[in-house]
Design a protein around this motif. Sequence first.
Motif, PDB file in Angstrom:
ATOM      1  N   LEU A 146      -3.096   6.737   5.312  1.00 24.94           N
ATOM      2  CA  LEU A 146      -3.811   5.467   5.172  1.00 24.94           C
ATOM      3  C   LEU A 146      -5.046   5.603   4.287  1.00 24.94           C
ATOM      4  CD1 LEU A 146      -3.539   4.144   8.830  1.00 24.94           C
ATOM      5  CD2 LEU A 146      -2.484   3.114   6.800  1.00 24.94           C
ATOM      6  N   LEU A 147      -5.806   6.683   4.468  1.00 27.28           N
ATOM      7  CA  LEU A 147      -6.991   6.882   3.637  1.00 27.28           C
ATOM      8  C   LEU A 147      -6.626   7.015   2.170  1.00 27.28           C
ATOM      9  CD1 LEU A 147      -9.160   9.247   5.849  1.00 27.28           C
ATOM     10  CD2 LEU A 147      -9.614   6.845   5.272  1.00 27.28           C
ATOM     11  N   ARG A 148      -5.529   7.701   1.876  1.00 27.15           N
ATOM     12  CA  ARG A 148      -5.091   7.816   0.480  1.00 27.15           C
ATOM     13  C   ARG A 148      -4.581   6.473  -0.044  1.00 27.15           C
ATOM     14  NH1 ARG A 148      -2.847  12.661   2.302  1.00 27.15           N
ATOM     15  NH2 ARG A 148      -0.732  11.847   2.208  1.00 27.15           N
ATOM     16  N   GLU A 149      -3.774   5.788   0.761  1.00 29.62           N
ATOM     17  CA  GLU A 149      -3.191   4.513   0.333  1.00 29.62           C
ATOM     18  C   GLU A 149      -4.249   3.448   0.075  1.00 29.62           C
ATOM     19  OE1 GLU A 149      -0.096   1.126   2.043  1.00 29.62           O
ATOM     20  OE2 GLU A 149      -0.213   3.061   3.032  1.00 29.62           O
ATOM     21  N   TYR A 150      -5.272   3.415   0.912  1.00 27.00           N
ATOM     22  CA  TYR A 150      -6.297   2.373   0.814  1.00 27.00           C
ATOM     23  C   TYR A 150      -7.610   2.892   0.238  1.00 27.00           C
ATOM     24  CZ  TYR A 150      -3.469  -0.760   3.740  1.00 27.00           C
ATOM     25  OH  TYR A 150      -2.492  -1.579   4.239  1.00 27.00           O
ATOM     26  N   GLN A 151      -7.588   3.994  -0.480  1.00 21.44           N
ATOM     27  CA  GLN A 151      -8.843   4.575  -0.957  1.00 21.44           C
ATOM     28  C   GLN A 151      -9.633   3.623  -1.843  1.00 21.44           C
ATOM     29  OE1 GLN A 151      -7.738   8.188  -2.914  1.00 21.44           O
ATOM     30  NE2 GLN A 151      -7.574   7.248  -4.907  1.00 21.44           N
ATOM     31  N   ALA A 152      -8.958   2.747  -2.553  1.00 28.48           N
ATOM     32  CA  ALA A 152      -9.664   1.810  -3.434  1.00 28.48           C
ATOM     33  C   ALA A 152     -10.037   0.506  -2.726  1.00 28.48           C
ATOM     34  CB  ALA A 152      -8.798   1.493  -4.656  1.00 28.48           C
ATOM     35  N   ASP A 153      -9.565   0.298  -1.510  1.00 32.07           N
ATOM     36  CA  ASP A 153      -9.834  -0.956  -0.811  1.00 32.07           C
ATOM     37  C   ASP A 153     -10.026  -0.717   0.681  1.00 32.07           C
ATOM     38  OD1 ASP A 153     -10.146  -3.594  -0.129  1.00 32.07           O
ATOM     39  OD2 ASP A 153      -8.279  -4.276  -1.048  1.00 32.07           O
ATOM     40  N   ARG A 154     -11.150  -0.127   1.029  1.00 38.57           N
ATOM     41  CA  ARG A 154     -11.434   0.209   2.416  1.00 38.57           C
ATOM     42  C   ARG A 154     -11.482  -1.030   3.300  1.00 38.57           C
ATOM     43  NH1 ARG A 154     -13.925   4.730   4.535  1.00 38.57           N
ATOM     44  NH2 ARG A 154     -12.768   5.745   2.899  1.00 38.57           N
ATOM     45  N   ALA A 155     -11.925  -2.158   2.752  1.00 41.50           N
ATOM     46  CA  ALA A 155     -11.983  -3.385   3.549  1.00 41.50           C
ATOM     47  C   ALA A 155     -10.584  -3.787   4.022  1.00 41.50           C
ATOM     48  CB  ALA A 155     -12.623  -4.512   2.745  1.00 41.50           C
ATOM     49  N   MET A 156      -9.596  -3.670   3.170  1.00 43.55           N
ATOM     50  CA  MET A 156      -8.228  -4.028   3.562  1.00 43.55           C
ATOM     51  C   MET A 156      -7.686  -3.052   4.604  1.00 43.55           C
ATOM     52  SD  MET A 156      -7.370  -6.891   2.485  1.00 43.55           S
ATOM     53  CE  MET A 156      -5.722  -6.788   3.143  1.00 43.55           C
ATOM     54  N   LEU A 157      -8.070  -1.794   4.529  1.00 45.31           N
ATOM     55  CA  LEU A 157      -7.666  -0.831   5.549  1.00 45.31           C
ATOM     56  C   LEU A 157      -8.241  -1.242   6.905  1.00 45.31           C
ATOM     57  CD1 LEU A 157      -6.413   1.762   6.625  1.00 45.31           C
ATOM     58  CD2 LEU A 157      -8.389   3.008   5.716  1.00 45.31           C
ATOM     59  N   THR A 158      -9.485  -1.658   6.905  1.00 48.18           N
ATOM     60  CA  THR A 158     -10.120  -2.097   8.143  1.00 48.18           C
ATOM     61  C   THR A 158      -9.430  -3.342   8.696  1.00 48.18           C
ATOM     62  OG1 THR A 158     -12.210  -1.165   7.384  1.00 48.18           O
ATOM     63  CG2 THR A 158     -12.324  -2.727   9.203  1.00 48.18           C
ATOM     64  N   VAL A 159      -9.063  -4.270   7.829  1.00 49.51           N
ATOM     65  CA  VAL A 159      -8.344  -5.473   8.264  1.00 49.51           C
ATOM     66  C   VAL A 159      -6.986  -5.093   8.846  1.00 49.51           C
ATOM     67  CG1 VAL A 159      -7.216  -7.588   7.445  1.00 49.51           C
ATOM     68  CG2 VAL A 159      -9.533  -7.037   6.683  1.00 49.51           C
TER      69      VAL A 159
END
Length: 89
Positions: free
Chosen positions: A40-53
Amino acid sequence: MTGAADSSTSRTDEHAPSTPAWTCGTCGAEWPCEPKRDLLLREYQADRAMLTVYLGSCLAAATQDLPAPAATSLQDRFIGWLPRLPKQP
């Protein structure tokens, strides 16, 4: 299955959640397991806000499936592991 996560179409190496227990369908650990957190950290590295959502929606679904007394620990389990970003000046 409730809401956010759908493991029915995932590959076996994706460490997808198995509901309603919210365990990893690959390794059996509590989801998100360590391998999934890394993915998940690699997949969302450019968009941490979307990872949190995304994780917040998983948390909301898990609270429907898992016993109520663990609410704080569920928050730690689903969101508390995220690394903090440095504050912007």
